[in-house]
Design a protein around this motif. Structure first.
Motif, PDB file in Angstrom:
ATOM      1  N   LEU A 113       0.825  -1.216   0.000  1.00  0.00           N
ATOM      2  CA  LEU A 113       0.000   0.000   0.000  1.00  0.00           C
ATOM      3  C   LEU A 113       0.854   1.260   0.000  1.00  0.00           C
ATOM      4  O   LEU A 113       0.487   2.266  -0.613  1.00  0.00           O
ATOM      5  CB  LEU A 113      -0.944  -0.026   1.199  1.00  0.00           C
ATOM      6  CG  LEU A 113      -2.036  -1.104   1.138  1.00  0.00           C
ATOM      7  CD1 LEU A 113      -2.833  -1.129   2.435  1.00  0.00           C
ATOM      8  CD2 LEU A 113      -2.963  -0.868  -0.060  1.00  0.00           C
ATOM      9  N   ASP A 114       2.011   1.215   0.670  1.00  0.00           N
ATOM     10  CA  ASP A 114       2.929   2.357   0.637  1.00  0.00           C
ATOM     11  C   ASP A 114       3.453   2.571  -0.790  1.00  0.00           C
ATOM     12  O   ASP A 114       3.589   3.707  -1.253  1.00  0.00           O
ATOM     13  CB  ASP A 114       4.101   2.128   1.587  1.00  0.00           C
ATOM     14  CG  ASP A 114       3.700   2.286   3.043  1.00  0.00           C
ATOM     15  OD1 ASP A 114       2.631   2.869   3.304  1.00  0.00           O
ATOM     16  OD2 ASP A 114       4.457   1.819   3.932  1.00  0.00           O
ATOM     17  N   ALA A 115       3.747   1.458  -1.486  1.00  0.00           N
ATOM     18  CA  ALA A 115       4.206   1.566  -2.877  1.00  0.00           C
ATOM     19  C   ALA A 115       3.100   2.131  -3.760  1.00  0.00           C
ATOM     20  O   ALA A 115       3.341   2.990  -4.620  1.00  0.00           O
ATOM     21  CB  ALA A 115       4.651   0.202  -3.395  1.00  0.00           C
ATOM     22  N   LEU A 118      10.153  -1.088  -8.071  1.00  0.00           N
ATOM     23  CA  LEU A 118      10.031  -0.627  -6.691  1.00  0.00           C
ATOM     24  C   LEU A 118       9.716  -1.802  -5.758  1.00  0.00           C
ATOM     25  O   LEU A 118      10.306  -1.937  -4.678  1.00  0.00           O
ATOM     26  CB  LEU A 118       8.933   0.434  -6.590  1.00  0.00           C
ATOM     27  CG  LEU A 118       8.611   0.935  -5.169  1.00  0.00           C
ATOM     28  CD1 LEU A 118       9.852   1.527  -4.504  1.00  0.00           C
ATOM     29  CD2 LEU A 118       7.478   1.953  -5.199  1.00  0.00           C
ATOM     30  N   LEU A 119       8.790  -2.665  -6.184  1.00  0.00           N
ATOM     31  CA  LEU A 119       8.441  -3.830  -5.364  1.00  0.00           C
ATOM     32  C   LEU A 119       9.645  -4.759  -5.199  1.00  0.00           C
ATOM     33  O   LEU A 119       9.862  -5.321  -4.124  1.00  0.00           O
ATOM     34  CB  LEU A 119       7.267  -4.578  -5.992  1.00  0.00           C
ATOM     35  CG  LEU A 119       5.927  -3.833  -5.999  1.00  0.00           C
ATOM     36  CD1 LEU A 119       4.894  -4.618  -6.785  1.00  0.00           C
ATOM     37  CD2 LEU A 119       5.446  -3.580  -4.571  1.00  0.00           C
ATOM     38  N   THR A 120      10.426  -4.897  -6.267  1.00  0.00           N
ATOM     39  CA  THR A 120      11.640  -5.717  -6.182  1.00  0.00           C
ATOM     40  C   THR A 120      12.599  -5.136  -5.156  1.00  0.00           C
ATOM     41  O   THR A 120      13.154  -5.860  -4.313  1.00  0.00           O
ATOM     42  CB  THR A 120      12.318  -5.802  -7.555  1.00  0.00           C
ATOM     43  OG1 THR A 120      11.432  -6.426  -8.482  1.00  0.00           O
ATOM     44  CG2 THR A 120      13.609  -6.602  -7.475  1.00  0.00           C
ATOM     45  N   ALA A 121      12.807  -3.833  -5.215  1.00  0.00           N
ATOM     46  CA  ALA A 121      13.724  -3.173  -4.279  1.00  0.00           C
ATOM     47  C   ALA A 121      13.235  -3.308  -2.844  1.00  0.00           C
ATOM     48  O   ALA A 121      14.023  -3.541  -1.920  1.00  0.00           O
ATOM     49  CB  ALA A 121      13.877  -1.695  -4.651  1.00  0.00           C
ATOM     50  N   PRO A 132       9.579   2.858   1.190  1.00  0.00           N
ATOM     51  CA  PRO A 132       9.297   2.964  -0.246  1.00  0.00           C
ATOM     52  C   PRO A 132       9.935   4.194  -0.891  1.00  0.00           C
ATOM     53  O   PRO A 132      10.442   4.107  -2.011  1.00  0.00           O
ATOM     54  CB  PRO A 132       7.766   3.025  -0.290  1.00  0.00           C
ATOM     55  CG  PRO A 132       7.344   2.234   0.906  1.00  0.00           C
ATOM     56  CD  PRO A 132       8.351   2.580   1.966  1.00  0.00           C
ATOM     57  N   THR A 133       9.907   5.303  -0.193  1.00  0.00           N
ATOM     58  CA  THR A 133      10.512   6.519  -0.748  1.00  0.00           C
ATOM     59  C   THR A 133      12.015   6.335  -0.916  1.00  0.00           C
ATOM     60  O   THR A 133      12.590   6.697  -1.962  1.00  0.00           O
ATOM     61  CB  THR A 133      10.229   7.725   0.163  1.00  0.00           C
ATOM     62  OG1 THR A 133       8.818   7.907   0.274  1.00  0.00           O
ATOM     63  CG2 THR A 133      10.866   8.987  -0.401  1.00  0.00           C
ATOM     64  N   GLU A 134      12.672   5.760   0.097  1.00  0.00           N
ATOM     65  CA  GLU A 134      14.118   5.525   0.011  1.00  0.00           C
ATOM     66  C   GLU A 134      14.451   4.552  -1.112  1.00  0.00           C
ATOM     67  O   GLU A 134      15.431   4.744  -1.846  1.00  0.00           O
ATOM     68  CB  GLU A 134      14.637   4.983   1.345  1.00  0.00           C
ATOM     69  CG  GLU A 134      14.588   6.000   2.478  1.00  0.00           C
ATOM     70  CD  GLU A 134      14.871   5.358   3.827  1.00  0.00           C
ATOM     71  OE1 GLU A 134      15.263   6.099   4.761  1.00  0.00           O
ATOM     72  OE2 GLU A 134      14.688   4.126   3.958  1.00  0.00           O
ATOM     73  N   ALA A 135      13.631   3.520  -1.254  1.00  0.00           N
ATOM     74  CA  ALA A 135      13.871   2.537  -2.311  1.00  0.00           C
ATOM     75  C   ALA A 135      13.715   3.167  -3.688  1.00  0.00           C
ATOM     76  O   ALA A 135      14.509   2.896  -4.607  1.00  0.00           O
ATOM     77  CB  ALA A 135      12.918   1.362  -2.153  1.00  0.00           C
ATOM     78  N   LEU A 182      13.750   5.779  -9.437  1.00  0.00           N
ATOM     79  CA  LEU A 182      12.424   5.504  -9.968  1.00  0.00           C
ATOM     80  C   LEU A 182      11.475   6.695  -9.888  1.00  0.00           C
ATOM     81  O   LEU A 182      10.296   6.553 -10.166  1.00  0.00           O
ATOM     82  CB  LEU A 182      11.801   4.310  -9.229  1.00  0.00           C
ATOM     83  CG  LEU A 182      12.542   2.980  -9.368  1.00  0.00           C
ATOM     84  CD1 LEU A 182      11.897   1.927  -8.487  1.00  0.00           C
ATOM     85  CD2 LEU A 182      12.554   2.536 -10.822  1.00  0.00           C
ATOM     86  N   GLY A 183      11.990   7.878  -9.500  1.00  0.00           N
ATOM     87  CA  GLY A 183      11.119   9.043  -9.439  1.00  0.00           C
ATOM     88  C   GLY A 183      10.598   9.410 -10.825  1.00  0.00           C
ATOM     89  O   GLY A 183      11.258   9.191 -11.845  1.00  0.00           O
ATOM     90  N   SER A 184       9.406   9.978 -10.886  1.00  0.00           N
ATOM     91  CA  SER A 184       8.783  10.324 -12.161  1.00  0.00           C
ATOM     92  C   SER A 184       9.531  11.472 -12.831  1.00  0.00           C
ATOM     93  O   SER A 184       9.881  12.478 -12.191  1.00  0.00           O
ATOM     94  CB  SER A 184       7.320  10.736 -11.951  1.00  0.00           C
ATOM     95  OG  SER A 184       6.575   9.643 -11.465  1.00  0.00           O
ATOM     96  N   ALA A 185       9.751  11.313 -14.121  1.00  0.00           N
ATOM     97  CA  ALA A 185      10.385  12.386 -14.882  1.00  0.00           C
ATOM     98  C   ALA A 185       9.341  13.468 -15.179  1.00  0.00           C
ATOM     99  O   ALA A 185       8.163  13.167 -15.402  1.00  0.00           O
ATOM    100  CB  ALA A 185      10.949  11.842 -16.187  1.00  0.00           C
TER     101      ALA A 185
END
Length: 634
Positions: free
Chosen positions: A531-533, A550-553, A562-565, A571-574
């Motif tokens: 849910l955090d992801a 992200l789920l893999t990380a 999740p934010t740190e991963a 993986l931040g949005s461009a």
């Protein structure tokens, strides 16, 4: 001797029998663990543990006790005839109740509520007051020598395509200890499973075909899972099946693990009984009888059979019994890879021997023709007779050959009533059917008042499938996969926080399966991490394409948020300008191809754009911009 099937295998998997003509009746006992916080009579957790993590162990010997009327249950009496030591693996969470060093506490209220919910789904009537009983069990699976059980409801029903199957009773019980392995002196159990709340649902013998048995079990299983409060996974649900035919006997088949096999298991038991009845008729025609066991050790004094020679070393004895009129029948197949002689061996093995020898299969195993002749002579067997023999230490040899003789006498009568353990789709003898002397009141646990008025039956899984299709637009296959899956509640929570339903469903089912196949430890991902992801996704901080990464990380780095991963994996949005710059760069780099192929170049360039962005942009956005740039240049 097995008959070949020439009709629909879904109706009769494996044998050509007319079940109506045979008078098949069957009933189910469904055992389902409940997913409660604590065990049924103590505050210990219901989580399973690895045997290797046990912190200490202790040993016990168990013996049968008499009922209130002074009777001893016949099944318990046979269990007690084999002296065994039981070793128990305990854990840091194991309490005195589980070790039977302290009386049980009150019955768990959460388990009672779940049981009443199940009763409502089965259209059952709860009893006014539940009284806990003791069910005598001395196979070591309970440290106390009995299982605690309480009747919760009765008189229910389910519908199948072949008609109504009535539900006779619903019991709330404590789960047994988990069998770990055999030891030199007995059996080793683990106590993590002991005491987990369990419901036992028993149907009346209304089932008249293997296919209906499977359908009824599937229906009950669906109703149980609809509560959302039952445990899932191997061993958390077990089916026992009671099967009989008109000329046969009631046989209880214990431990059916897979619903997919239940129809074949019923069909094989019917066939076994048909074959035993055919053997009975042949024995009747031959006026068969069973002699008294005799010591034939001298016959094998000079044997070169390694098996028999090893058994006779020291003070070992060879014991045999003449089976008058049994020639050719002891070796007759009654189930795949099982013969009448296998049934004899099941009974012999209960007394500690490795198996039996019989003349339908000899000479073999190093036994010579002359030794077979000498064996026949030793017990006065004619050519129409068979001889069964065991070789072991004196006491187990004597007990085992007597057990073989008793089972042979039962073969003359027909099909014995008994409890059998399922092995894939066939079965083996376990013990006699238990009787009424098995149950007596539990004096340490007070009765519980039951009230079903405030019980709200949950939405059925079949109803969820329909709702997921109509409300969320999922296709039928995906809707069923999610509704019946283990992450159904996670899916609903994700949709509740704004995630696209199809994306949520595909993520918790297909994506997770793909990651598992790639070796990602997805078991590290609990609902909160998912849910955090999803929250990062709905906030636009992670793209749909970046979600699997992200789920893999998160699975591989449980210590990261999740934010740190997302930051660590880039993986931040461009931003929209960055996405456009990447698209323009890719198009210009492939200008000649665009000029020549026009929109035909789209597919290849789309993959190049997504690769360059590394999952930091939504595919729809990239697609729209790429089409614009190609159209400008085409």
């Amino acid at each position: 001797m097995s008959a070949e099937s020439d009709h629909d295998p879904d109706d009769d998997p494996g044998h050509d029998h007319d079940y109506e003509e045979l008078g098949l009746v069957a009933g189910l006992e469904i055992h389902q663990q409940l997913d409660t916080e604590t065990k049924l009579f103590c505050g210990c957790p219901t989580d399973r543990r690895e045997p290797g993590n046990s912190t200490h162990r202790f040993r016990r010997y168990l013996h049968p006790t008499r009922s209130e009327l002074g009777e001893i249950d016949v099944a318990a009496l046979e269990e007690a005839s084999v002296e065994r030591e039981f070793e128990y693996l305990a854990f840091d969470s194991t309490c005195l109740v589980e070790a039977d060093d302290e009386p049980p506490g009150r019955i768990d209220g959460e388990a009672v509520e779940v049981a009443l919910e199940i009763a409502a789904l089965l259209d059952m009537t709860p009893i006014d007051q539940a009284h806990v009983m003791r069910k005598l069990v001395i196979d070591g699976s309970n440290t106390a020598g009995f299982q605690r059980s309480a009747l919760v409801a009765d008189d229910g029903a389910i519908e199948t395509s072949a008609g109504t199957v009535e539900i006779e009773d619903l019991m709330l019980e404590e789960e047994s200890a988990g069998r770990v392995d055999e030891t030199d002196s007995g059996v080793r159990y683990a106590l993590d499973r002991l005491g987990i709340p369990l419901v036992e649902i028993g149907t009346r013998p209304d089932i008249t075909s293997p296919a209906q048995a499977k359908e009824a079990a599937e229906r009950i299983g669906m109703l149980l899972r609809s509560t959302g409060t039952v445990k899932r996974g191997l061993g958390t649900i077990r089916q026992d099946v009671n099967v009989s035919i008109a000329a046969g006997a009631r046989v209880e088949l214990k431990g059916v693990q897979s619903l997919d096999d239940i129809d074949e298991i019923v069909a094989e038991e019917v066939h076994r009984q048909v074959e035993l009845l055919a053997i009975r008729d042949a024995l009747s025609d031959r006026d068969a009888s069973v002699g008294d066991p005799e010591d034939v050790t001298d016959v094998f004094a000079e044997t070169e059979s390694g098996v028999i020679g090893g058994a006779l070393s020291g003070d070992g004895r060879a014991m045999a019994v003449r089976l008058e009129g049994f020639a050719g029948l002891v070796g007759r197949e009654i189930q795949p890879d099982r013969r009448l002689g296998t049934e004899f061996a099941d009974h012999a093995k209960r007394h500690g021997v490795g198996g039996i020898f019989h003349t339908d299969e000899l000479p073999a195993y190093g036994v010579t023709e002359s030794e077979v002749d000498a064996l026949r002579n030793a017990v006065d067997a004619d050519e129409d007779d068979a001889v069964a023999m065991v070789a072991a230490a004196p006491e187990p040899a004597a007990a085992a050959i007597e057990a073989v003789a008793e089972r042979a006498r039962a073969a003359i009568t027909g099909v014995p009533e008994e409890t059998r353990g399922v092995q894939e789709t066939t079965s083996e003898y376990l013990r006699p059917l238990p009787g009424a002397a098995r149950m007596y009141p539990e004096t340490d646990v007070p009765p519980v008042e039951l009230d079903i008025e405030n019980v709200e039956p949950p939405e059925l899984l079949t109803e969820k499938v329909e709702r997921y299709e109509s409300e969320h637009g999922l296709d039928a296959g995906l809707a069923e996969q999610v509704a019946y899956g283990r992450r159904m509640s996670l899916f609903e929570a994700a949709v509740g926080q704004g995630v696209d339903p199809t994306l949520a469903a595909q993520t918790v089912e297909s994506t997770v399966t793909e990651l598992r196949r790639d070796g990602v430890p997805v078991e590290q991902l609990d609902d909160e991490r998912f849910l955090d992801a999803f929250s990062l996704l709905t906030a636009g901080e992670v793209t749909t394409e970046g979600l699997p990464d992200l789920l893999t990380a998160l699975a591989e780095n449980p210590e990261l948020s999740p934010t740190e991963a997302a930051e660590r994996e880039g993986l931040g949005s461009a931003g929209s300008e960055e996405v456009r710059e990447v698209v323009v760069e890719v198009v210009e780099r492939n200008a000649d191809q665009v000029e020549t192929e026009g929109m035909g170049a789209f597919s290849g360039l789309m993959g190049e754009c997504m690769g360059a962005l590394g999952g930091r942009a939504e595919g729809d956005t990239v697609s729209e911009l790429l089409r614009e740039e190609i159209q400008k240049r085409a």
